[in-house]
Design a protein around this motif. Structure first.
Motif, mmCIF file in Angstrom:
data_model
loop_
_atom_site.group_PDB
_atom_site.id
_atom_site.type_symbol
_atom_site.label_atom_id
_atom_site.label_comp_id
_atom_site.label_asym_id
_atom_site.label_seq_id
_atom_site.Cartn_x
_atom_site.Cartn_y
_atom_site.Cartn_z
ATOM 1 N N ASN A 30 -25.097 28.980 73.643
ATOM 2 C CA ASN A 30 -23.834 29.704 73.765
ATOM 3 C C ASN A 30 -22.636 28.771 73.575
ATOM 4 N N ALA A 31 -22.727 27.548 74.076
ATOM 5 C CA ALA A 31 -21.622 26.589 73.986
ATOM 6 C C ALA A 31 -21.352 26.140 72.550
ATOM 7 N N ARG A 32 -22.386 26.108 71.705
ATOM 8 C CA ARG A 32 -22.194 25.639 70.327
ATOM 9 C C ARG A 32 -22.319 26.767 69.304
ATOM 10 N N TRP A 33 -22.253 28.017 69.760
ATOM 11 C CA TRP A 33 -22.475 29.177 68.903
ATOM 12 C C TRP A 33 -21.419 29.311 67.813
ATOM 13 N N ASP A 34 -21.871 29.476 66.584
ATOM 14 C CA ASP A 34 -21.007 29.790 65.449
ATOM 15 C C ASP A 34 -21.774 30.778 64.577
ATOM 16 N N PRO A 35 -21.419 32.061 64.619
ATOM 17 C CA PRO A 35 -22.189 33.057 63.867
ATOM 18 C C PRO A 35 -22.274 32.755 62.375
ATOM 19 N N ALA A 36 -21.271 32.124 61.803
ATOM 20 C CA ALA A 36 -21.301 31.811 60.377
ATOM 21 C C ALA A 36 -22.397 30.789 60.055
ATOM 22 N N LEU A 37 -22.721 29.931 60.998
ATOM 23 C CA LEU A 37 -23.771 28.933 60.780
ATOM 24 C C LEU A 37 -25.165 29.466 61.095
ATOM 25 N N VAL A 38 -25.261 30.468 61.961
ATOM 26 C CA VAL A 38 -26.560 30.944 62.430
ATOM 27 C C VAL A 38 -26.992 32.242 61.753
ATOM 28 N N LEU A 39 -26.102 33.211 61.633
ATOM 29 C CA LEU A 39 -26.499 34.547 61.199
ATOM 30 C C LEU A 39 -26.438 34.724 59.686
ATOM 31 N N HIS A 40 -27.444 35.385 59.142
ATOM 32 C CA HIS A 40 -27.478 35.806 57.745
ATOM 33 C C HIS A 40 -26.397 36.884 57.577
ATOM 34 N N PRO A 41 -25.761 36.989 56.418
ATOM 35 C CA PRO A 41 -24.732 38.024 56.246
ATOM 36 C C PRO A 41 -25.215 39.426 56.634
ATOM 37 N N ARG A 81 -27.787 40.190 77.492
ATOM 38 C CA ARG A 81 -26.415 39.688 77.515
ATOM 39 C C ARG A 81 -26.122 39.027 76.169
ATOM 40 N N VAL A 82 -24.863 38.906 75.831
ATOM 41 C CA VAL A 82 -24.473 38.275 74.571
ATOM 42 C C VAL A 82 -25.046 36.864 74.484
ATOM 43 N N SER A 83 -25.010 36.110 75.572
ATOM 44 C CA SER A 83 -25.549 34.745 75.551
ATOM 45 C C SER A 83 -27.044 34.745 75.252
ATOM 46 N N GLU A 84 -27.776 35.750 75.756
ATOM 47 C CA GLU A 84 -29.212 35.850 75.466
ATOM 48 C C GLU A 84 -29.441 36.250 74.007
ATOM 49 N N GLN A 85 -28.586 37.132 73.475
ATOM 50 C CA GLN A 85 -28.691 37.514 72.064
ATOM 51 C C GLN A 85 -28.528 36.286 71.177
ATOM 52 N N ARG A 86 -27.575 35.464 71.506
ATOM 53 C CA ARG A 86 -27.331 34.259 70.716
ATOM 54 C C ARG A 86 -28.519 33.311 70.793
ATOM 55 N N ALA A 87 -29.030 33.089 71.998
ATOM 56 C CA ALA A 87 -30.183 32.194 72.167
ATOM 57 C C ALA A 87 -31.406 32.748 71.443
ATOM 58 N N ALA A 88 -31.597 34.066 71.513
ATOM 59 C CA ALA A 88 -32.727 34.694 70.818
ATOM 60 C C ALA A 88 -32.602 34.486 69.311
ATOM 61 N N ALA A 89 -31.419 34.731 68.767
ATOM 62 C CA ALA A 89 -31.208 34.546 67.328
ATOM 63 C C ALA A 89 -31.483 33.104 66.933
ATOM 64 N N TRP A 90 -30.963 32.161 67.704
ATOM 65 C CA TRP A 90 -31.140 30.735 67.415
ATOM 66 C C TRP A 90 -32.613 30.354 67.461
ATOM 67 N N CYS A 91 -33.306 30.732 68.534
ATOM 68 C CA CYS A 91 -34.719 30.358 68.693
ATOM 69 C C CYS A 91 -35.591 30.980 67.610
ATOM 70 N N ARG A 92 -35.341 32.238 67.293
ATOM 71 C CA ARG A 92 -36.120 32.903 66.252
ATOM 72 C C ARG A 92 -35.931 32.199 64.913
ATOM 73 N N LYS A 93 -34.691 31.862 64.587
ATOM 74 C CA LYS A 93 -34.399 31.179 63.321
ATOM 75 C C LYS A 93 -35.062 29.806 63.276
ATOM 76 N N GLU A 94 -34.907 29.038 64.353
ATOM 77 C CA GLU A 94 -35.486 27.696 64.348
ATOM 78 C C GLU A 94 -37.010 27.756 64.290
ATOM 79 N N ALA A 95 -37.628 28.726 64.947
ATOM 80 C CA ALA A 95 -39.079 28.889 64.866
ATOM 81 C C ALA A 95 -39.505 29.193 63.427
ATOM 82 N N ILE A 96 -38.772 30.056 62.734
ATOM 83 C CA ILE A 96 -39.073 30.379 61.342
ATOM 84 C C ILE A 96 -38.954 29.129 60.480
ATOM 85 N N LEU A 97 -37.882 28.373 60.660
ATOM 86 C CA LEU A 97 -37.674 27.168 59.854
ATOM 87 C C LEU A 97 -38.754 26.125 60.101
#
Length: 145
Positions: A30-41, A81-97
């Motif tokens: 949550n502290a380093r969240w930047d949707p442009a860096l994490v989320l696909h369009p 919560r929004v913070s959990e959504q962000r962590a979920a998105a981050w973890c899912r992406k990093e697991a895929i990578l």
């Protein structure tokens, strides 16, 4: 095989196919969240509060192919919560990578989670963990750390 560490917590996933796992502190993401860096369009609109739900792993996700060793305190499905959504998105992406074998050399924003087989797994309090598998046809498989 794939490993991930967050503080004192270590998660290991072993599979017959390329696999990735990630565990992160919800507060740190949550502290380093930047949707442009994490989320696909294509994920930007879907990643609004109340739109994303946790998915608990079932035998349908990884039938007989995976042994997951993770802490026992699971996040329950439902509104996140929004913070959990962000962590979920981050973890899912990093697991895929990790499963792809590219790690963060591939920008997270190039990956759309809906295109991959991912599951959230039990994680310690205030952490999130996800895993991804890339099923291969034929015999053998490859290991990705």
């Amino acid at each position: 095989m794939s490993l991930s560490r967050c503080g004192d917590h270590l998660v290991t996933v072993i599979a017959d196919h390329p696999v990735g796992v990630d565990v992160e502190s919800i507060a740190a993401v949550n502290a380093r969240w930047d949707p442009a860096l994490v989320l696909h369009p294509g994920e930007l609109d879907a990643h609004l509060p109340g739109q994303m739900r946790a998915q608990a792993p079932t035998s349908a996700h990884f039938p007989g192919h995976m042994r997951v060793q993770a802490p026992t305190s699971a996040h329950l499905p439902g509104e996140m919560r929004v913070s959990e959504q962000r962590a979920a998105a981050w973890c899912r992406k990093e697991a895929i990578l990790k499963a792809l074998g590219t790690g963060l050399a591939t920008p997270m924003s190039e990956i759309r989670v809906a295109d991959w087989e991912v599951a959230d797994i039990p994680a310690p309090h205030d952490c999130w963990a996800s895993t991804a598998i890339i099923r291969q046809t034929g015999s053998g498989g490859s290991a990705t750390a």
